[in-house]
Design a protein around this motif. Sequence first.
Motif, PDB file in Angstrom:
ATOM      1  N   GLU A  12       0.859  -1.126  -0.155  1.00 54.52           N
ATOM      2  CA  GLU A  12       0.071   0.038   0.012  1.00 54.52           C
ATOM      3  C   GLU A  12       0.940   1.321   0.071  1.00 54.52           C
ATOM      4  O   GLU A  12       2.123   0.985   0.303  1.00 54.52           O
ATOM      5  N   ALA A  13       0.276   2.426  -0.261  1.00 55.94           N
ATOM      6  CA  ALA A  13       0.941   3.700   0.156  1.00 55.94           C
ATOM      7  C   ALA A  13       0.014   4.493   0.866  1.00 55.94           C
ATOM      8  O   ALA A  13      -1.140   4.315   0.917  1.00 55.94           O
ATOM      9  N   ARG A  14       0.703   5.628   1.441  1.00 55.83           N
ATOM     10  CA  ARG A  14      -0.107   6.510   2.238  1.00 55.83           C
ATOM     11  C   ARG A  14       0.413   7.803   2.254  1.00 55.83           C
ATOM     12  O   ARG A  14       1.778   8.014   1.713  1.00 55.83           O
ATOM     13  N   LYS A  42      -1.462  -1.715 -11.146  1.00 54.91           N
ATOM     14  CA  LYS A  42      -2.498  -1.117 -11.920  1.00 54.91           C
ATOM     15  C   LYS A  42      -2.483   0.232 -11.111  1.00 54.91           C
ATOM     16  O   LYS A  42      -2.390   0.272  -9.977  1.00 54.91           O
ATOM     17  N   PRO A  43      -2.915   1.283 -12.037  1.00 56.67           N
ATOM     18  CA  PRO A  43      -3.415   2.580 -11.094  1.00 56.67           C
ATOM     19  C   PRO A  43      -4.566   2.421 -10.381  1.00 56.67           C
ATOM     20  O   PRO A  43      -5.456   1.794 -10.684  1.00 56.67           O
ATOM     21  N   LYS A  44      -4.593   3.076  -9.104  1.00 60.16           N
ATOM     22  CA  LYS A  44      -5.583   3.182  -8.440  1.00 60.16           C
ATOM     23  C   LYS A  44      -6.289   4.643  -8.429  1.00 60.16           C
ATOM     24  O   LYS A  44      -5.695   5.434  -8.134  1.00 60.16           O
ATOM     25  N   SER A  45      -7.706   4.712  -9.011  1.00 57.29           N
ATOM     26  CA  SER A  45      -8.081   6.070  -9.286  1.00 57.29           C
ATOM     27  C   SER A  45      -8.639   6.851  -8.063  1.00 57.29           C
ATOM     28  O   SER A  45      -9.089   6.099  -7.092  1.00 57.29           O
ATOM     29  N   ASN A  46      -8.315   8.087  -8.062  1.00 56.08           N
ATOM     30  CA  ASN A  46      -8.536   9.008  -7.136  1.00 56.08           C
ATOM     31  C   ASN A  46      -8.254   8.808  -5.676  1.00 56.08           C
ATOM     32  O   ASN A  46      -9.055   8.535  -4.687  1.00 56.08           O
ATOM     33  N   ASN A  47      -7.203   8.320  -5.448  1.00 56.85           N
ATOM     34  CA  ASN A  47      -6.709   7.667  -4.081  1.00 56.85           C
ATOM     35  C   ASN A  47      -5.398   7.937  -3.825  1.00 56.85           C
ATOM     36  O   ASN A  47      -4.334   7.676  -4.515  1.00 56.85           O
ATOM     37  N   LEU A  48      -5.335   8.729  -2.561  1.00 59.47           N
ATOM     38  CA  LEU A  48      -3.858   9.032  -2.200  1.00 59.47           C
ATOM     39  C   LEU A  48      -3.259   8.263  -1.147  1.00 59.47           C
ATOM     40  O   LEU A  48      -2.280   8.457  -0.510  1.00 59.47           O
ATOM     41  N   ASN A  49      -4.000   7.187  -0.516  1.00 59.15           N
ATOM     42  CA  ASN A  49      -3.747   6.152   0.207  1.00 59.15           C
ATOM     43  C   ASN A  49      -4.214   4.862  -0.470  1.00 59.15           C
ATOM     44  O   ASN A  49      -5.040   4.057   0.231  1.00 59.15           O
ATOM     45  N   PRO A  50      -3.494   4.479  -1.407  1.00 60.97           N
ATOM     46  CA  PRO A  50      -4.139   3.254  -2.306  1.00 60.97           C
ATOM     47  C   PRO A  50      -3.602   1.892  -1.713  1.00 60.97           C
ATOM     48  O   PRO A  50      -2.484   1.846  -0.873  1.00 60.97           O
ATOM     49  N   THR A  51      -4.320   0.608  -1.778  1.00 60.07           N
ATOM     50  CA  THR A  51      -4.046  -0.345  -1.307  1.00 60.07           C
ATOM     51  C   THR A  51      -3.717  -1.290  -2.772  1.00 60.07           C
ATOM     52  O   THR A  51      -4.627  -1.164  -3.570  1.00 60.07           O
ATOM     53  N   TYR A  52      -2.728  -1.977  -2.722  1.00 59.43           N
ATOM     54  CA  TYR A  52      -2.276  -2.562  -4.221  1.00 59.43           C
ATOM     55  C   TYR A  52      -2.473  -4.000  -3.788  1.00 59.43           C
ATOM     56  O   TYR A  52      -2.984  -4.779  -4.355  1.00 59.43           O
TER      57      TYR A  52
END
Length: 125
Positions: A12-14, A42-52
């Motif tokens: 993830e990113a945060r 893959k890109p995560k739409s409209n998310n600044l704290n995405p889980t991959y």
Amino acid sequence: MTKGVLRVTIVEARHLKDTDIFGKSDPYVKLILDKHNVQSTKPKSNNLNPTYNEQFIFNINGQRKLAVQVWDKDTILRDDLIGDDDINLSEVFSKGYIDTWLKLTKGKFGFRERGELHLILEFAQ
């Protein structure tokens, strides 16, 4: 020369910095071992704290670092670099397993913090 298999899990990113004027960034992670070994989430739409939770396998043949870049996917203009950093692989070679938060600091605005990326690296010879 170190040889083996490196498994990288992008968890993830945060706190990613928003690079879009309208809406939020659509971040994806690019892993670069060398010019012949590049893989992306893959890109995560409209998310600044995405889980991959995406896994990538690299065959190590003497490489010593992994470049990690987080990009904002843009449909019209060029993708924007949110932040990046390099991982020295010597620690994962010696320990076999690392679970870490990587601070994305470089980016296009110098050495300001651009967010963090949670990675798990596993290495086997």
